[in-house]
Design a protein around this motif. Sequence first.
Motif, PDB file in Angstrom:
ATOM      1  N   SER A  19      79.739  22.286  79.659  1.00 21.12           N
ATOM      2  CA  SER A  19      79.728  21.853  78.263  1.00 21.12           C
ATOM      3  C   SER A  19      80.271  22.961  77.371  1.00 21.12           C
ATOM      4  O   SER A  19      80.445  24.115  77.789  1.00 21.12           O
ATOM      5  CB  SER A  19      78.299  21.507  77.832  1.00 21.12           C
ATOM      6  OG  SER A  19      77.517  22.698  77.743  1.00 21.12           O
ATOM      7  N   VAL A  20      80.537  22.608  76.140  1.00 19.71           N
ATOM      8  CA  VAL A  20      80.990  23.595  75.157  1.00 19.71           C
ATOM      9  C   VAL A  20      79.981  24.735  75.049  1.00 19.71           C
ATOM     10  O   VAL A  20      80.346  25.918  75.092  1.00 19.71           O
ATOM     11  CB  VAL A  20      81.182  22.899  73.790  1.00 19.71           C
ATOM     12  CG1 VAL A  20      81.285  23.920  72.660  1.00 19.71           C
ATOM     13  CG2 VAL A  20      82.425  22.005  73.823  1.00 19.71           C
ATOM     14  N   LEU A  21      78.713  24.396  74.924  1.00 21.28           N
ATOM     15  CA  LEU A  21      77.664  25.414  74.820  1.00 21.28           C
ATOM     16  C   LEU A  21      77.610  26.296  76.056  1.00 21.28           C
ATOM     17  O   LEU A  21      77.509  27.529  75.951  1.00 21.28           O
ATOM     18  CB  LEU A  21      76.305  24.741  74.600  1.00 21.28           C
ATOM     19  CG  LEU A  21      75.088  25.673  74.523  1.00 21.28           C
ATOM     20  CD1 LEU A  21      75.220  26.655  73.379  1.00 21.28           C
ATOM     21  CD2 LEU A  21      73.801  24.844  74.377  1.00 21.28           C
ATOM     22  N   GLU A  22      77.702  25.708  77.220  1.00 19.55           N
ATOM     23  CA  GLU A  22      77.640  26.476  78.465  1.00 19.55           C
ATOM     24  C   GLU A  22      78.815  27.445  78.583  1.00 19.55           C
ATOM     25  O   GLU A  22      78.663  28.557  79.085  1.00 19.55           O
ATOM     26  CB  GLU A  22      77.603  25.524  79.664  1.00 19.55           C
ATOM     27  CG  GLU A  22      76.280  24.783  79.813  1.00 19.55           C
ATOM     28  CD  GLU A  22      76.354  23.648  80.820  1.00 19.55           C
ATOM     29  OE1 GLU A  22      75.282  23.258  81.348  1.00 19.55           O
ATOM     30  OE2 GLU A  22      77.474  23.128  81.076  1.00 19.55           O
ATOM     31  N   ASN A  23      79.985  27.037  78.106  1.00 20.49           N
ATOM     32  CA  ASN A  23      81.137  27.929  78.129  1.00 20.49           C
ATOM     33  C   ASN A  23      80.914  29.150  77.236  1.00 20.49           C
ATOM     34  O   ASN A  23      81.265  30.273  77.602  1.00 20.49           O
ATOM     35  CB  ASN A  23      82.406  27.188  77.682  1.00 20.49           C
ATOM     36  CG  ASN A  23      83.152  26.558  78.843  1.00 20.49           C
ATOM     37  OD1 ASN A  23      83.870  27.224  79.574  1.00 20.49           O
ATOM     38  ND2 ASN A  23      82.954  25.258  79.021  1.00 20.49           N
ATOM     39  N   VAL A  24      80.335  28.942  76.072  1.00 20.15           N
ATOM     40  CA  VAL A  24      80.078  30.054  75.157  1.00 20.15           C
ATOM     41  C   VAL A  24      79.035  31.007  75.741  1.00 20.15           C
ATOM     42  O   VAL A  24      79.110  32.228  75.550  1.00 20.15           O
ATOM     43  CB  VAL A  24      79.619  29.529  73.781  1.00 20.15           C
ATOM     44  CG1 VAL A  24      79.203  30.678  72.864  1.00 20.15           C
ATOM     45  CG2 VAL A  24      80.744  28.729  73.129  1.00 20.15           C
ATOM     46  N   LEU A  25      78.094  30.471  76.492  1.00 21.42           N
ATOM     47  CA  LEU A  25      77.015  31.289  77.063  1.00 21.42           C
ATOM     48  C   LEU A  25      77.443  32.103  78.285  1.00 21.42           C
ATOM     49  O   LEU A  25      76.737  33.033  78.687  1.00 21.42           O
ATOM     50  CB  LEU A  25      75.832  30.396  77.452  1.00 21.42           C
ATOM     51  CG  LEU A  25      75.016  29.824  76.294  1.00 21.42           C
ATOM     52  CD1 LEU A  25      74.054  28.754  76.798  1.00 21.42           C
ATOM     53  CD2 LEU A  25      74.243  30.931  75.584  1.00 21.42           C
ATOM     54  N   LEU A  26      78.601  31.788  78.865  1.00 20.58           N
ATOM     55  CA  LEU A  26      79.027  32.450  80.105  1.00 20.58           C
ATOM     56  C   LEU A  26      79.059  33.976  80.012  1.00 20.58           C
ATOM     57  O   LEU A  26      78.552  34.660  80.914  1.00 20.58           O
ATOM     58  CB  LEU A  26      80.394  31.924  80.544  1.00 20.58           C
ATOM     59  CG  LEU A  26      80.390  30.668  81.418  1.00 20.58           C
ATOM     60  CD1 LEU A  26      81.826  30.248  81.702  1.00 20.58           C
ATOM     61  CD2 LEU A  26      79.644  30.905  82.728  1.00 20.58           C
ATOM     62  N   PRO A  27      79.645  34.577  78.965  1.00 17.74           N
ATOM     63  CA  PRO A  27      79.668  36.048  78.911  1.00 17.74           C
ATOM     64  C   PRO A  27      78.266  36.658  78.903  1.00 17.74           C
ATOM     65  O   PRO A  27      78.066  37.755  79.444  1.00 17.74           O
ATOM     66  CB  PRO A  27      80.406  36.342  77.602  1.00 17.74           C
ATOM     67  CG  PRO A  27      81.250  35.139  77.372  1.00 17.74           C
ATOM     68  CD  PRO A  27      80.432  33.987  77.871  1.00 17.74           C
ATOM     69  N   LEU A  28      77.308  35.965  78.300  1.00 17.38           N
ATOM     70  CA  LEU A  28      75.936  36.466  78.295  1.00 17.38           C
ATOM     71  C   LEU A  28      75.371  36.491  79.705  1.00 17.38           C
ATOM     72  O   LEU A  28      74.692  37.445  80.115  1.00 17.38           O
ATOM     73  CB  LEU A  28      75.047  35.591  77.411  1.00 17.38           C
ATOM     74  CG  LEU A  28      75.334  35.590  75.917  1.00 17.38           C
ATOM     75  CD1 LEU A  28      74.405  34.626  75.198  1.00 17.38           C
ATOM     76  CD2 LEU A  28      75.186  36.991  75.340  1.00 17.38           C
ATOM     77  N   GLN A  29      75.651  35.432  80.452  1.00 15.88           N
ATOM     78  CA  GLN A  29      75.153  35.361  81.825  1.00 15.88           C
ATOM     79  C   GLN A  29      75.793  36.434  82.690  1.00 15.88           C
ATOM     80  O   GLN A  29      75.122  37.063  83.519  1.00 15.88           O
ATOM     81  CB  GLN A  29      75.419  33.962  82.388  1.00 15.88           C
ATOM     82  CG  GLN A  29      74.683  32.864  81.647  1.00 15.88           C
ATOM     83  CD  GLN A  29      75.155  31.466  82.024  1.00 15.88           C
ATOM     84  OE1 GLN A  29      76.128  31.300  82.752  1.00 15.88           O
ATOM     85  NE2 GLN A  29      74.472  30.454  81.510  1.00 15.88           N
ATOM     86  N   ILE A  30      77.089  36.679  82.514  1.00 16.73           N
ATOM     87  CA  ILE A  30      77.784  37.711  83.285  1.00 16.73           C
ATOM     88  C   ILE A  30      77.219  39.087  82.973  1.00 16.73           C
ATOM     89  O   ILE A  30      77.048  39.928  83.859  1.00 16.73           O
ATOM     90  CB  ILE A  30      79.297  37.663  82.993  1.00 16.73           C
ATOM     91  CG1 ILE A  30      79.900  36.360  83.544  1.00 16.73           C
ATOM     92  CG2 ILE A  30      80.011  38.866  83.596  1.00 16.73           C
ATOM     93  CD1 ILE A  30      81.315  36.111  83.110  1.00 16.73           C
ATOM     94  N   ALA A  31      76.898  39.314  81.694  1.00 17.70           N
ATOM     95  CA  ALA A  31      76.386  40.616  81.275  1.00 17.70           C
ATOM     96  C   ALA A  31      74.891  40.768  81.533  1.00 17.70           C
ATOM     97  O   ALA A  31      74.338  41.848  81.333  1.00 17.70           O
ATOM     98  CB  ALA A  31      76.674  40.826  79.792  1.00 17.70           C
ATOM     99  N   GLY A  32      74.235  39.694  81.987  1.00 15.90           N
ATOM    100  CA  GLY A  32      72.796  39.759  82.205  1.00 15.90           C
ATOM    101  C   GLY A  32      72.020  39.858  80.912  1.00 15.90           C
ATOM    102  O   GLY A  32      70.920  40.411  80.853  1.00 15.90           O
TER     103      GLY A  32
END
Length: 225
Positions: free
Chosen positions: A93-106
């Motif tokens: 989703s649009v929201l999930e795409n925006v959240l990806l860098p946060l997940q990568i950075a922990g």
Amino acid sequence: MSKIYGEADNRVKALDDVSFSIKQGEFVLIVGSSGSGKSTLLNMIGLLDHPTNGKIAIDGIDTTTLNDDKISSFRNKKLGFIFQFSNLLTDLSVLENVLLPLQIAGNNTSEKDAIDLLRAVGLEDQIHKRANKISGGQAQRVAIARGLINKPSIVLADEPTGNLDSVTSGTIVQLMKSMAKKLNQTFIIVTHDREHFGDVDRVITIKDGKAFEGDQPSQMEIIAK
């Protein structure tokens, strides 16, 4: 800082003793003809490649002293990226795409920050749509929100309007300028669409690997010798 590719007779000096400083909150364009070295410069600032000579300091840290693991961590925390193609993951989703860098950075930052950014870029009603169900202009807005989600020191944009029509390009430019002013956010943008950006804080022209202040031949001054 210099960047040389190849060896011996095949050496190409993509960047030739380039040196300048950019202040927090500046909206800076890097322009130049194809092959001038402008994308190489953006890759250097983005820590995607290593300079042959010289250094790149971000927030007072000499990044050339960092090993690969530290560079990856530093890049995730300090830099945001916006590309010519939004490079969204279409199954998310649009929201999930925006959240990806946060997940990568922990990073444990809540979804609220992502939703607030999507609201700021005018996509509050698209949050739960899949990325393959939105328009190209909307996708680029998502890419801007994604580039800002980690609160980076610098947002680097490589031809962010290159894949858009002129009307949508104008909207994206105004959005980036608005976000820069609202967040005191530094933007460094490589573009061949100079006319779409209007007034900006600075223009750096790369010509034959050298850097000049300004974008008009009669006004250009070399900023590194």
